[in-house]
Design an enzyme around this catalytic site. Structure first.
Site, mmCIF file in Angstrom:
data_model
loop_
_atom_site.group_PDB
_atom_site.id
_atom_site.type_symbol
_atom_site.label_atom_id
_atom_site.label_comp_id
_atom_site.label_asym_id
_atom_site.label_seq_id
_atom_site.Cartn_x
_atom_site.Cartn_y
_atom_site.Cartn_z
ATOM 1 N N CYS A 1 6.947 4.421 6.402
ATOM 2 C CA CYS A 1 5.700 4.811 5.725
ATOM 3 C C CYS A 1 5.629 6.294 5.391
ATOM 4 O O CYS A 1 4.699 6.725 4.702
ATOM 5 C CB CYS A 1 4.506 4.419 6.586
ATOM 6 S SG CYS A 1 4.475 2.662 6.987
ATOM 7 N N HIS B 1 -1.492 0.504 0.613
ATOM 8 C CA HIS B 1 -0.356 1.246 1.166
ATOM 9 C C HIS B 1 0.983 0.698 0.666
ATOM 10 O O HIS B 1 1.646 -0.061 1.364
ATOM 11 C CB HIS B 1 -0.430 1.177 2.698
ATOM 12 C CG HIS B 1 0.716 1.799 3.411
ATOM 13 N ND1 HIS B 1 1.325 2.973 3.003
ATOM 14 C CD2 HIS B 1 1.369 1.414 4.546
ATOM 15 C CE1 HIS B 1 2.294 3.269 3.846
ATOM 16 N NE2 HIS B 1 2.346 2.337 4.785
ATOM 17 N N CYS C 1 1.809 8.235 10.378
ATOM 18 C CA CYS C 1 2.705 7.558 11.305
ATOM 19 C C CYS C 1 3.690 6.740 10.481
ATOM 20 O O CYS C 1 3.496 6.539 9.287
ATOM 21 C CB CYS C 1 1.914 6.642 12.237
ATOM 22 S SG CYS C 1 0.983 5.363 11.339
#
EC number: 2.3.1.16
Length: 436
Positions: A99, A392, A422
């Site tokens: 991510c 996302h 994160c």
């Protein structure tokens, strides 16, 4: 003791971010259904270059990322160069840091600028949760390889006879840790229990995210950084993110059942970020190169930090680990920041990181620091909403956050902003940005 590490070239130039753009973000299997990530990447890079009026020949390097990679286009960066009319001599390579992938792409281009090997580059990422590399079982894969080597039809039929019906079932990519088998939501549940985060707190944060994102769109704050996309059959354009629930109420969130720990859990689909399709990119240059071209930078990259922790327990603590390091390298404290933008993978993860940033015990016993990073001022935090609302697309989120934060800093008259995330594998990323 300050350990500031100025991000400048050998000539003393700052690292300028002169442009940033993204596609609208779309929930899985909606507007971008059937469009691979490489095409989303081509869309955003081509449009960004057209809007900036920068000649493609100026760009000397493109670093791009894709987390869910397609076997037919493993180097998505090079395909974007070849598919957008850029010079075929433009260096291009792909990166992956889960991510935090576009954070890594930005850092790589910045490092090339600092060493002097380039003066301008593009960084970004794209992902599609709608176009996935659907695999086969390990047994079927092995049999297919052996069949390819078999010399007779009899041997081939014998190999196929080893298969059972269950071996023929397709295998989608897992949203889980390879080393532990834990899903991201399982880790979010761990964190909710470890840090005493209630269902009500998680739902409230998710509701806040959607409300602020909806307000940002209604006030026209995002139009300059989100392109309009025309998708087959080209009847209706997509101009805005399609996940934002601007009319939802807290009571709506309370209706959903837990998605991971069905019996005792608090993490739901509504207080988590959804699977999403989209792409985002930024153009970086040395400050002097931007001046030569008559460009006014959106802002500058002041510092960055990447960290890693164990994956078995509460692994989504990247912001709590990487933020103090990025601030230290920038020569700043949390109170110096005008804006703080944290990736909201899950409301539980976000709230846990906020809790630990203000924890003296965590700073002393875990980080080995004398003092806590600091309590986050809510008026500075995710002021335009976050990933729970926008969605996302894994590799695109960092570039979205950077562009969005720089635009908002400029609207507020400048200052410093922190973007942090994160990532799977126990990874964390943080960057300090500056706008004038």
């Amino acid at each position: 003791m300050s350990q500031a590490l100025p991000l400048v070239t050998r000539q003393g130039d700052r690292i300028a971010i002169v442009s940033g753009l993204r596609t609208p973000f779309a929930r899985q299997a909606t507007a971008f259904h059937g469009i691979p990530a490489v095409d989303l990447g081509k869309m955003v890079v081509g449009e960004m270059l057209a809007r900036s009026e920068i000649s493609p020949d100026v760009i000397e390097q493109l670093v791009f990322g894709q987390v869910v990679q397609m076997p037919e286009a493993p180097n998505v960066a090079r395909e974007i160069v070849l598919g957008t009319g850029m010079s075929v001599h433009t260096d291009a390579y792909s990166v992956s840091r889960a991510c935090a992938t576009s954070f890594q792409a930005v850092a790589n281009v910045a490092e090339s600028l600092m060493t002097g090997t380039i003066r301008a580059g593009i960084a970004g990422g794209a992902d599609s949760s709608s176009v996935l590399p659907i695999g086969v079982s390990k047994k079927l894969a092995r049999v297919l390889v052996d069949v390819n080597k078999a010399r007779t039809m009899g041997l081939r039929l014998k190999l196929f006879s080893q298969l059972r019906l269950r071996d023929l079932a397709p295998v989608p990519p897992a949203v889980a840790e390879y080393s532990t088998g834990l899903r991201m939501g399982d880790t979010a549940e761990q964190m909710a229990k470890t840090y005493g985060i209630t269902r009500e707190q998680q739902d409230a944060l998710a509701h806040r995210s959607h409300q602020r994102a909806a307000l940002a769109w209604s006030e026209g704050k995002l139009g300059d950084e989100v392109m309009t996309v025309y998708i087959p059959p080209f009847r209706e354009p997509l101009s805005e993110d399609n996940n934002i629930r601007g009319t939802s109420t807290l009571a709506d969130y309370a209706k959903l059942r837990p998605a991971f720990d069905r019996k005792h859990g608090t993490v739901t689909a509504a207080n988590s970020t959804p699977l999403t399709d989209g792409a985002a990119a930024v153009i970086l240059m040395t400050e002097s190169r931007a001046k030569e071209l008559g460009l006014v930078p959106l802002g500058y990259l002041r510092s960055y930090a990447f960290t890693a922790i164990d994956v078995w327990q509460d692994m989504l603590l990247g912001p709590a680990w990487s933020t103090p390091l990025a601030l230290e390298r920038a020569g700043l404290t949390l109170s110096d920041l005008t804006l703080i933008d944290m990736h909201e993978a899950f409301a539980a993860q976000t709230l846990a990181n906020l809790q630990l940033l203000g924890s003296e015990r965590f700073a002393r016993d875990v980080l080995g620091r004398a003092h806590a990073t600091g309590e986050v001022d809510e008026s500075k935090f995710n002021v335009l909403g976050g990933s729970i609302a926008y969605g996302h697309p894994f590799a695109a989120t960092g570039a979205r956050m950077i562009t969005q934060t720089l635009h908002e800093l400029r609207r507020r008259g400048g200052g410093f902003g922190l973007v942090t995330a994160c990532a799977a594998g126990g990874l964390g990323a943080a960057m300090v940005l500056e706008a004038e």
